[in-house]
Design a protein around this motif. Structure first.
Motif, PDB file in Angstrom:
ATOM      1  N   LEU A  18      23.095  33.980  24.871  1.00 33.11           N
ATOM      2  CA  LEU A  18      24.476  34.077  25.336  1.00 33.11           C
ATOM      3  C   LEU A  18      24.670  33.606  26.778  1.00 33.11           C
ATOM      4  O   LEU A  18      25.671  32.966  27.093  1.00 33.11           O
ATOM      5  CB  LEU A  18      24.972  35.522  25.207  1.00 33.11           C
ATOM      6  N   PRO A  20      23.312  31.260  28.828  1.00 32.90           N
ATOM      7  CA  PRO A  20      23.513  29.845  29.178  1.00 32.90           C
ATOM      8  C   PRO A  20      24.942  29.379  28.908  1.00 32.90           C
ATOM      9  O   PRO A  20      25.545  28.682  29.736  1.00 32.90           O
ATOM     10  CB  PRO A  20      22.511  29.115  28.278  1.00 32.90           C
ATOM     11  N   ALA A  21      25.496  29.774  27.757  1.00 35.73           N
ATOM     12  CA  ALA A  21      26.877  29.395  27.434  1.00 35.73           C
ATOM     13  C   ALA A  21      27.859  30.102  28.364  1.00 35.73           C
ATOM     14  O   ALA A  21      28.853  29.505  28.804  1.00 35.73           O
ATOM     15  CB  ALA A  21      27.187  29.736  25.986  1.00 35.73           C
ATOM     16  N   ALA A  22      27.587  31.368  28.676  1.00 39.64           N
ATOM     17  CA  ALA A  22      28.482  32.122  29.563  1.00 39.64           C
ATOM     18  C   ALA A  22      28.535  31.490  30.950  1.00 39.64           C
ATOM     19  O   ALA A  22      29.607  31.371  31.551  1.00 39.64           O
ATOM     20  CB  ALA A  22      28.020  33.576  29.651  1.00 39.64           C
ATOM     21  N   ALA A  24      27.928  28.352  31.625  1.00 39.28           N
ATOM     22  CA  ALA A  24      28.590  27.055  31.503  1.00 39.28           C
ATOM     23  C   ALA A  24      30.119  27.204  31.408  1.00 39.28           C
ATOM     24  O   ALA A  24      30.860  26.324  31.842  1.00 39.28           O
ATOM     25  CB  ALA A  24      28.073  26.314  30.278  1.00 39.28           C
ATOM     26  N   LEU A  25      30.560  28.344  30.872  1.00 44.76           N
ATOM     27  CA  LEU A  25      31.996  28.574  30.664  1.00 44.76           C
ATOM     28  C   LEU A  25      32.601  29.517  31.698  1.00 44.76           C
ATOM     29  O   LEU A  25      33.720  29.990  31.530  1.00 44.76           O
ATOM     30  CB  LEU A  25      32.223  29.153  29.261  1.00 44.76           C
ATOM     31  N   ILE A  33      38.764  32.172  25.739  1.00 46.85           N
ATOM     32  CA  ILE A  33      37.592  32.166  24.861  1.00 46.85           C
ATOM     33  C   ILE A  33      37.804  33.137  23.700  1.00 46.85           C
ATOM     34  O   ILE A  33      37.476  32.829  22.545  1.00 46.85           O
ATOM     35  CB  ILE A  33      36.325  32.534  25.648  1.00 46.85           C
ATOM     36  N   TYR A  71      29.886  33.955  17.957  1.00 43.40           N
ATOM     37  CA  TYR A  71      29.225  33.574  19.210  1.00 43.40           C
ATOM     38  C   TYR A  71      30.212  33.591  20.378  1.00 43.40           C
ATOM     39  O   TYR A  71      29.931  34.154  21.439  1.00 43.40           O
ATOM     40  CB  TYR A  71      28.598  32.191  19.071  1.00 43.40           C
ATOM     41  N   LEU A  72      31.384  32.988  20.177  1.00 37.35           N
ATOM     42  CA  LEU A  72      32.391  32.979  21.245  1.00 37.35           C
ATOM     43  C   LEU A  72      32.875  34.392  21.554  1.00 37.35           C
ATOM     44  O   LEU A  72      33.139  34.728  22.709  1.00 37.35           O
ATOM     45  CB  LEU A  72      33.581  32.102  20.845  1.00 37.35           C
ATOM     46  N   VAL A  75      30.348  35.822  23.787  1.00 37.73           N
ATOM     47  CA  VAL A  75      30.273  35.149  25.092  1.00 37.73           C
ATOM     48  C   VAL A  75      31.404  35.555  26.015  1.00 37.73           C
ATOM     49  O   VAL A  75      31.221  35.631  27.238  1.00 37.73           O
ATOM     50  CB  VAL A  75      30.257  33.612  24.889  1.00 37.73           C
TER      51      VAL A  75
END
Length: 217
Positions: A18, A20-22, A24-25, A33, A71-72, A75
């Motif tokens: 989680l 890495p995506a968090a 990035a966003l 989101i 997933y979203l 995140v």
């Protein structure tokens, strides 16, 4: 915020997927989101509904949409925390969106040709009561409860794998159902029966825990 992992042993592993995506966003509004996750949940329900007739295309599509939405949803809370945007409004929106997401996804299966409508209603009742008991504990000052046999993360995992199993079963056998104790059932109905039974058991578990924690307050 987000779909919490019920099994504590899996929390650390989930964090690695989680964060890495968090990161990035982190500049994206967490509520956006959450909305994206809700839209994907709606599309999941639509895909599940029509997958009875277009199973070769829509069963794998349903599985992908489920995992993308889940997933979203996981995140958004991470993004809120690392960006300093976590607040009660966001938490409220997330809970509302999560319940609509449950209705969209499970309702899509319940109304489809894969499932008996009455079983679908019982499954949806079990899932919503499980979530209600968790948030009700929070409202009474005990804290948000994720304990029990069937949490939201567990449902996401099942709803990811079941369309794949149904796809493989139908492709290999040419049938949509199998015989179980004299009843013809689809793999989707097996999942919905699990939601109906275990969901309500989980709701009762949480109700008992809340009652004990309240004591003489």
């Amino acid at each position: 915020r987000g779909a919490e992992v019920v099994l504590d042993a899996k929390r650390d592993k989930a964090e690695r997927f989680l964060m890495p995506a968090a990161k990035a966003l982190r500049k994206v509004d967490p509520n956006v989101i959450s909305l994206m996750a809700l839209i994907l949940a709606f599309l999941t329900g639509v895909s599940a509904y029509y997958s009875y007739h277009y199973w070769k295309l829509l069963l794998p599509t349903t599985a992908v949409l489920v995992i993308a939405s889940g997933y979203l949803d996981a995140v958004d809370g991470k993004v809120a925390r690392i960006s300093g945007k976590a607040n009660k409004r966001g938490d409220f929106i997330d809970h509302v969106f999560d319940r609509y997401a449950d209705i969209f996804m499970i309702g899509g299966v319940a109304l489809s040709g894969w499932c008996d409508i009455y079983l679908g209603i019982l499954a949806l009742l079990g899932v919503l009561m499980t979530s209600y008991m968790g948030t009700q504990a929070q409202a009474l000052g005990i804290g948000r409860m994720y304990a029990g046999l069937l949490g939201r993360a567990d449902r996401i995992v099942l709803m990811f794998f079941v369309p794949i199993f149904q796809l493989l079963f139908t492709a290999i056998t040419g049938d949509r159902t199998f015989s179980l104790l004299g009843y013809e059932m689809s793999i989707f109905e097996l999942m919905m029966a699990w939601f109906a039974v275990i969901g309500n058991i989980t709701a009762v578990q949480r109700a008992i825990y809340t009652w004990r924690e309240l004591g003489d307050r």
